[in-house]
Write a protein that holds these residues in place. Sequence first.
Motif, short mmCIF file in Angstrom:
data_model
loop_
_atom_site.label_atom_id
_atom_site.label_comp_id
_atom_site.label_asym_id
_atom_site.label_seq_id
_atom_site.Cartn_x
_atom_site.Cartn_y
_atom_site.Cartn_z
N UNK A 77 0.82 -1.21 0.00
CA UNK A 77 0.00 0.00 0.00
C UNK A 77 0.86 1.26 0.00
N UNK A 78 1.97 1.22 0.72
CA UNK A 78 2.88 2.37 0.73
C UNK A 78 3.47 2.62 -0.65
N UNK A 88 -6.69 -7.21 -2.31
CA UNK A 88 -6.94 -5.78 -2.08
C UNK A 88 -7.91 -5.20 -3.12
N UNK A 89 -7.86 -5.76 -4.32
CA UNK A 89 -8.81 -5.31 -5.36
C UNK A 89 -10.23 -5.72 -4.98
N UNK A 90 -10.38 -6.92 -4.41
CA UNK A 90 -11.70 -7.38 -4.00
C UNK A 90 -12.26 -6.51 -2.89
N UNK A 91 -11.36 -5.97 -2.06
CA UNK A 91 -11.80 -5.08 -0.97
C UNK A 91 -12.01 -3.65 -1.44
N UNK A 92 -11.72 -3.39 -2.71
CA UNK A 92 -11.92 -2.07 -3.26
C UNK A 92 -10.83 -1.08 -2.90
N UNK A 93 -9.67 -1.58 -2.42
CA UNK A 93 -8.58 -0.69 -2.02
C UNK A 93 -7.62 -0.39 -3.16
N UNK A 125 -3.72 2.88 -5.89
CA UNK A 125 -4.78 2.90 -4.88
C UNK A 125 -6.08 3.31 -5.52
N UNK A 126 -7.19 2.74 -5.07
CA UNK A 126 -8.49 3.02 -5.67
C UNK A 126 -8.83 4.51 -5.60
N UNK A 127 -8.48 5.17 -4.48
CA UNK A 127 -8.79 6.60 -4.34
C UNK A 127 -8.10 7.40 -5.44
#
Length: 263
Positions: A206-207, A237-242, A257-259
Motif C-alpha cells: 500500500x505504501x 486488495x482489489x476485492x476489498x476495493x482498495x 490505490x483506488x482513491x
Amino acid sequence: MENQSSFEPKILGFCCNWCAYAGADLAGVSRIQYPPHIRIIRVMCSGRIDPSFVIEGFLQRVDGVMVLGCHPGDCHYMIGNYEAINIINATQRLLEHIGIDSKRLLSAWVSAAEGSRFSKIVTSFTKQIKELGPLGKAEGQGWSELEFKLKAAKAAAQSEKLRWVAAKQTEFMTQGNKYGEIFTRHELNRTLDAIIVGEVAVNELLLLLQERPISVKEIAATVNLPPPQVLRTISALRKKGLVGLHSIEGGSPRYTLRAEEEA
C-alpha cells in the motif's frame, strides 16, 4: 559515521506510573547517577503500551526503547504487566521481521523503592545500545529503507488482526480458543509470525502504491517477495476495493490505490 566512543544514543523509556516512574523519581532525588540518554514517558501501566508506540519511537529515530513496569504480581491493575510481556513479545517479533535487532527493545521491572535498580537497568541498556550503534547500523540499513519498513510495521501493528491476536495471547495459552484448543507459546509465536508477515507485506504494498502506479514485478523486487504472492495480495486488495488497475504498459498491468484511480 559515528564510532562507538562518540555515539550518544537516544533512548525512549515508557515507565508505569505506580512503580517504575516512582523508581526513576527516587533515583533522581537520591542523586543516583545513570546515563542521561533516556527520555521518559509516564504511562498508567506497562500493559498500556501498544506496539505502534514503540515503532513510532523508532520512526522518530531513537536508538532504543525501554518498557519498565511493576514486578509481576505487584501490578496496580492486577495483570497489566503480564499483558505487557505479551505485547513486548509481539513487538520484538515484528521488529525482527523488518530487520531491526530486537535487543533495541527492553522490558524490565522496577518497584517504587528501587531507584538503584532503575539506574542499573538504564546504565546496562545504554551500554548495549552503544555497542549496537545508531539505529540502522547493526541492521545494515539506510534510513530511507528503514523508514519505509517502520511505516509498514506501524500500520501492521495497528491492524485489527494483529492487535486481536497479540491481546489474546494469555487467553489462548490458558483458556484456549472458542473450540477449547490450548496453544503453546511456540504455536502462538508461529501464528503471530504468520500474521506479521502478511500484514507487513500488505502495508508495504500500500505504501508503494501511494507513491506511483506500479507493476507486480516492481513490487516484488522492492519488498523481496515472490511475484505470485504479490499478485495474490493485489487480488485480495482489489476485492476489498482498495486497489485498482491504473494502466497496462508493455503488457504489464500497473496498479494504484483506488482513491487515486477515482481521482
